[in-house]
Write a protein that holds these residues in place. Structure first.
Motif, PDB file in Angstrom:
ATOM      1  N   ILE A 241       0.843  -1.203   0.000  1.00  0.00           N
ATOM      2  CA  ILE A 241       0.000   0.000   0.000  1.00  0.00           C
ATOM      3  C   ILE A 241       0.876   1.250   0.000  1.00  0.00           C
ATOM      4  O   ILE A 241       0.602   2.233  -0.701  1.00  0.00           O
ATOM      5  N   ALA A 242       1.961   1.192   0.796  1.00  0.00           N
ATOM      6  CA  ALA A 242       2.847   2.359   0.854  1.00  0.00           C
ATOM      7  C   ALA A 242       3.476   2.614  -0.507  1.00  0.00           C
ATOM      8  O   ALA A 242       3.625   3.768  -0.941  1.00  0.00           O
TER       9      ALA A 242
ATOM     10  N   TYR B 152       1.444   6.805  -6.606  1.00  0.00           N
ATOM     11  CA  TYR B 152       0.332   7.702  -6.946  1.00  0.00           C
ATOM     12  C   TYR B 152       0.743   9.141  -6.742  1.00  0.00           C
ATOM     13  O   TYR B 152       0.451  10.017  -7.571  1.00  0.00           O
ATOM     14  N   ASP B 153       1.450   9.406  -5.660  1.00  0.00           N
ATOM     15  CA  ASP B 153       1.888  10.785  -5.384  1.00  0.00           C
ATOM     16  C   ASP B 153       2.857  11.259  -6.453  1.00  0.00           C
ATOM     17  O   ASP B 153       2.832  12.430  -6.863  1.00  0.00           O
TER      18      ASP B 153
END
Length: 303
Positions: A278-279, A285-286
């Motif tokens: 997830i990280a 995504y960022d």
């Protein structure tokens, strides 16, 4: 007269039958007498041959010849001097001739019977002696067993409460793990399991020693020992099994804790991997999201 003739004929027949019966009886007596004479003659001949077989050249039986006869025909080994003296005294001779041979044989037969009787008495006395020795040996063995069992029971009675108290102490020391282990993580479970296992080693040796003593008592118990010893042993065994069961339950808890720790560790590893994924996705995504201010500036410059 026919009836008179019949009576006369019947009388003659009866007389003839009586004569025949008497003749048969006499013949039977004669045969028996003849048979006895033949048997007596045969015995006489056999006795003469027996005497000739053992007599010395002087046709006499001295002490040596009597010993040989006794061994060969009567199974008498080594006649005593007392017996030889008895023969000389009874027969009034120094060496036995044929006329005294029958009397000698009677004396040898009597001596054989007495020897067998003495042997039988000796064997009976020997049997009784061995039975008495065996009874005494068994009595001493039972006394020793009784002392051993009493000593073991005393040791168990003294040691069992100490072992039970030690187990209770382990239960108190590890109560948080035994009661609330569900809230522990994997590392805590493994640490608590190791601590409990180390603590259980203290009473383990004592419990094994108690079990060995109880097994020794079970082997020693027999019908000849007092019943109260068996009853006391059974009572102590029940108490021992209760204490042992408490230790076994803690050992099972340790095994289950280790298994649960593996499951928890695997679960935590899966959660950690999920969080890492997830990280990574969040970081990606960022990085991929466009900057609004930069896009506006670019539009103005182009115009």
């Amino acid at each position: 007269d026919p009836q008179a003739q019949l009576r006369a004929l019947t009388a003659r027949l009866a007389l003839a039958a009586s004569c025949l019966s008497e003749a048969a009886t006499k013949a039977k007596v004669a045969r028996e007498r003849s048979g006895r004479r033949a048997a007596a003659a045969k015995r006489e001949q056999e006795q003469r041959e027996l005497f000739a077989r053992f007599a010395n050249p002087l046709e006499l039986l001295g002490s040596h010849e009597i010993d040989t006869l006794a061994k060969a025909e009567y199974e008498l080994e080594g006649l005593s001097e007392e017996f030889h003296e008895k023969v000389r005294s009874a027969l009034s001779v120094e060496a036995v001739n044929y006329e005294k041979f029958a009397r000698l044989r009677q004396m040898l037969a009597i001596e054989r019977s007495e020897v067998k009787a003495r042997q039988k008495r000796f064997e009976e006395e020997e049997r009784q002696r061995k039975e008495a020795e065996e009874a005494e040996r068994r009595r001493q063995e039972i006394a020793a067993l009784q002392g051993k069992v009493k000593a073991l029971l005393g040791e168990i009675s003294a040691s069992l409460p100490v072992a039970s108290k030690t187990i209770a102490g382990v239960e108190v020391e590890c109560s948080e793990f035994l009661v609330g282990g569900d809230s522990f993580n994997a590392d805590e479970l493994l640490a608590a399991a190791a601590e409990t296992e180390a603590a259980l080693k203290r009473p383990a040796a004592a419990l094994q020693a108690l079990r060995d003593k109880l097994e020794a008592i079970e082997k020693a118990l027999c019908a000849e020992l007092p019943k109260y010893l068996g009853e006391e042993a059974r009572e102590l065994k029940v108490k021992f099994e209760r204490a042992e069961a408490r230790g076994t339950r803690m050992s099972l808890a340790v095994a289950k804790a280790r298994a649960r720790a593996k499951e928890t560790e695997a679960k935590e590893e899966r959660v950690k991997e999920q969080r890492q994924k997830i990280a990574k996705l969040e970081a990606k995504y960022d990085n991929d999201e466009p900057d609004d201010e930069d896009e506006e500036d670019d539009g103005e410059w182009q115009s």
